[in-house]
Design a protein around this motif. Structure first.
Motif, PDB file in Angstrom:
ATOM      1  N   ALA A 128       9.847   5.855 -39.323  1.00  0.00           N
ATOM      2  CA  ALA A 128      10.395   6.073 -40.666  1.00  0.00           C
ATOM      3  C   ALA A 128       9.285   6.191 -41.699  1.00  0.00           C
ATOM      4  N   LEU A 129       8.271   5.346 -41.595  1.00  0.00           N
ATOM      5  CA  LEU A 129       7.169   5.379 -42.558  1.00  0.00           C
ATOM      6  C   LEU A 129       6.255   6.585 -42.347  1.00  0.00           C
ATOM      7  N   ALA A 130       6.174   7.077 -41.114  1.00  0.00           N
ATOM      8  CA  ALA A 130       5.270   8.186 -40.810  1.00  0.00           C
ATOM      9  C   ALA A 130       5.632   9.457 -41.574  1.00  0.00           C
ATOM     10  N   GLY A 131       6.938   9.681 -41.831  1.00  0.00           N
ATOM     11  CA  GLY A 131       7.358  10.894 -42.518  1.00  0.00           C
ATOM     12  C   GLY A 131       6.674  11.091 -43.854  1.00  0.00           C
ATOM     13  N   GLU A 135       2.372  14.809 -44.799  1.00  0.00           N
ATOM     14  CA  GLU A 135       1.830  15.813 -45.728  1.00  0.00           C
ATOM     15  C   GLU A 135       0.435  15.437 -46.218  1.00  0.00           C
ATOM     16  N   PRO A 136       0.206  14.203 -46.702  1.00  0.00           N
ATOM     17  CA  PRO A 136      -1.160  13.848 -47.124  1.00  0.00           C
ATOM     18  C   PRO A 136      -2.165  13.926 -45.972  1.00  0.00           C
ATOM     19  N   ALA A 137      -1.703  13.659 -44.736  1.00  0.00           N
ATOM     20  CA  ALA A 137      -2.591  13.706 -43.580  1.00  0.00           C
ATOM     21  C   ALA A 137      -2.707  15.119 -43.001  1.00  0.00           C
ATOM     22  N   LYS A 138      -1.976  16.077 -43.585  1.00  0.00           N
ATOM     23  CA  LYS A 138      -1.949  17.462 -43.095  1.00  0.00           C
ATOM     24  C   LYS A 138      -1.582  17.509 -41.613  1.00  0.00           C
ATOM     25  N   SER A 139      -0.577  16.725 -41.249  1.00  0.00           N
ATOM     26  CA  SER A 139      -0.123  16.662 -39.863  1.00  0.00           C
ATOM     27  C   SER A 139       1.284  17.213 -39.746  1.00  0.00           C
ATOM     28  N   ALA A 180      25.282  22.816 -42.405  1.00  0.00           N
ATOM     29  CA  ALA A 180      25.325  21.488 -43.021  1.00  0.00           C
ATOM     30  C   ALA A 180      24.105  20.670 -42.621  1.00  0.00           C
ATOM     31  N   LEU A 181      23.698  20.781 -41.364  1.00  0.00           N
ATOM     32  CA  LEU A 181      22.515  20.046 -40.916  1.00  0.00           C
ATOM     33  C   LEU A 181      21.240  20.575 -41.568  1.00  0.00           C
ATOM     34  N   GLU A 182      21.229  21.888 -41.852  1.00  0.00           N
ATOM     35  CA  GLU A 182      20.065  22.462 -42.540  1.00  0.00           C
ATOM     36  C   GLU A 182      19.929  21.853 -43.933  1.00  0.00           C
ATOM     37  N   GLY A 183      21.063  21.730 -44.643  1.00  0.00           N
ATOM     38  CA  GLY A 183      21.045  21.085 -45.959  1.00  0.00           C
ATOM     39  C   GLY A 183      20.666  19.620 -45.864  1.00  0.00           C
ATOM     40  N   THR A 184      21.168  18.953 -44.824  1.00  0.00           N
ATOM     41  CA  THR A 184      20.832  17.545 -44.615  1.00  0.00           C
ATOM     42  C   THR A 184      19.338  17.386 -44.367  1.00  0.00           C
ATOM     43  N   ALA A 185      18.774  18.290 -43.575  1.00  0.00           N
ATOM     44  CA  ALA A 185      17.332  18.231 -43.303  1.00  0.00           C
ATOM     45  C   ALA A 185      16.522  18.430 -44.588  1.00  0.00           C
ATOM     46  N   ALA A 186      16.977  19.318 -45.460  1.00  0.00           N
ATOM     47  CA  ALA A 186      16.245  19.599 -46.702  1.00  0.00           C
ATOM     48  C   ALA A 186      16.173  18.382 -47.608  1.00  0.00           C
ATOM     49  N   ILE A 187      17.241  17.580 -47.652  1.00  0.00           N
ATOM     50  CA  ILE A 187      17.211  16.407 -48.530  1.00  0.00           C
ATOM     51  C   ILE A 187      16.502  15.217 -47.885  1.00  0.00           C
ATOM     52  N   HIS A 188      16.007  15.424 -46.658  1.00  0.00           N
ATOM     53  CA  HIS A 188      15.175  14.399 -46.016  1.00  0.00           C
ATOM     54  C   HIS A 188      13.734  14.890 -45.876  1.00  0.00           C
ATOM     55  N   ASN A 189      13.378  15.945 -46.585  1.00  0.00           N
ATOM     56  CA  ASN A 189      12.035  16.506 -46.511  1.00  0.00           C
ATOM     57  C   ASN A 189      10.995  15.436 -46.831  1.00  0.00           C
ATOM     58  N   ASP A 190       9.954  15.342 -46.017  1.00  0.00           N
ATOM     59  CA  ASP A 190       8.857  14.384 -46.182  1.00  0.00           C
ATOM     60  C   ASP A 190       9.296  12.927 -46.067  1.00  0.00           C
ATOM     61  N   THR A 191      10.485  12.682 -45.552  1.00  0.00           N
ATOM     62  CA  THR A 191      10.896  11.302 -45.297  1.00  0.00           C
ATOM     63  C   THR A 191      11.226  11.196 -43.809  1.00  0.00           C
ATOM     64  N   CYS A 192      12.414  10.734 -43.486  1.00  0.00           N
ATOM     65  CA  CYS A 192      12.798  10.609 -42.081  1.00  0.00           C
ATOM     66  C   CYS A 192      14.290  10.888 -41.970  1.00  0.00           C
ATOM     67  N   LEU A 193      14.642  11.831 -41.121  1.00  0.00           N
ATOM     68  CA  LEU A 193      16.049  12.158 -40.885  1.00  0.00           C
ATOM     69  C   LEU A 193      16.504  11.399 -39.642  1.00  0.00           C
ATOM     70  N   ILE A 194      17.459  10.513 -39.822  1.00  0.00           N
ATOM     71  CA  ILE A 194      17.961   9.672 -38.729  1.00  0.00           C
ATOM     72  C   ILE A 194      19.346  10.178 -38.352  1.00  0.00           C
ATOM     73  N   LEU A 195      19.464  10.688 -37.142  1.00  0.00           N
ATOM     74  CA  LEU A 195      20.745  11.230 -36.659  1.00  0.00           C
ATOM     75  C   LEU A 195      21.252  10.368 -35.511  1.00  0.00           C
ATOM     76  N   ASP A 196      22.477   9.889 -35.664  1.00  0.00           N
ATOM     77  CA  ASP A 196      23.120   9.119 -34.598  1.00  0.00           C
ATOM     78  C   ASP A 196      24.020  10.077 -33.823  1.00  0.00           C
ATOM     79  N   GLU A 197      23.789  10.202 -32.532  1.00  0.00           N
ATOM     80  CA  GLU A 197      24.538  11.194 -31.762  1.00  0.00           C
ATOM     81  C   GLU A 197      25.963  10.760 -31.477  1.00  0.00           C
TER      82      GLU A 197
END
Length: 202
Positions: A128-131, A135-139, A180-197
């Motif tokens: 979760a913290l890695a997200g 960007e700052p690490a250019k990874s 819908a998942l594309e929009g969900t991914a966009a609002i988690h940009n540079d953070t962490c997207l947690i999906l429960d299957e």
């Protein structure tokens, strides 16, 4: 919009809620004012969370706030301080799940410290913290799929990871269309997207 008689500009402003007088003189004054004013404060709108800007002027945008660098360590000369632009999050996708309850110290004591000795929970918090750091690490980013039988701590790991950005409502689900998942991914940009299957995959 300012190069014509201003009709398109007035339509846009009225569409967004500005009440404009109907007489021609008032309309001309409005156009003159907008053309001649030169505000020092400026803002950019963005439809993505995460890092924006560059260098010392970089900010981290969340739906309801921006985290800017602490410029207290700069020289007393205000000219040397970086100009940090204001960013305003504007998106059709709703992102109300970024929340904060309590303090960082409370999270460390009541959540993070309890992960000690549990490899799955440490990986969950670290992921979760890695997200934020990619960007700052250019990874490049990646994904992590936690697989196992029931009652082995998968849901607990997801909740622990979600606690970095909010509560249990931060966790999303695969049960959505591709768009819908594309929009969900966009609002988690540079953070962490947690999906429960939710048992939807083999």
């Amino acid at each position: 919009l300012l190069q014509s008689d201003g009709a398109e500009l007035r339509q846009e402003l009225a569409r967004n809620g500005l009440t404009i007088a109907s007489n021609g003189r008032a309309r001309l004054k409005l156009t003159d004012y907008i053309t001649s004013c030169n505000p020092k404060a400026r803002a950019r709108s963005t439809d993505k969370t995460g890092w924006h800007g560059s260098g010392n002027a970089c900010v981290f945008v969340l739906p309801d706030s921006c985290i800017a660098p602490d410029n207290n360590n700069n020289s007393n000369n205000s000219d040397s301080a970086p100009v940090v632009e204001q960013y305003i999050y504007q998106s059709e996708a709703v992102a109300r799940h970024y929340t904060q309850r309590g303090t960082l110290e409370q999270w460390r004591n009541e959540v993070a410290s309890l992960c000690s000795g549990n490899s799955r929970l440490i990986v969950a918090v670290s992921t979760a913290l890695a997200g934020i750091l990619l960007e700052p690490a250019k990874s490049e980013g990646g994904g992590l799929h936690i697989v196992g039988t029931s009652s082995t701590g998968k849901s607990t790991a997801l909740h622990i990871a979600a606690s970095v950005y909010g509560g249990r409502e931060y966790k999303q689900t695969w049960r959505a269309t591709d768009n819908a998942l594309e929009g969900t991914a966009a609002i988690h940009n540079d953070t962490c997207l947690i999906l429960d299957e939710l048992g939807e995959l083999d």
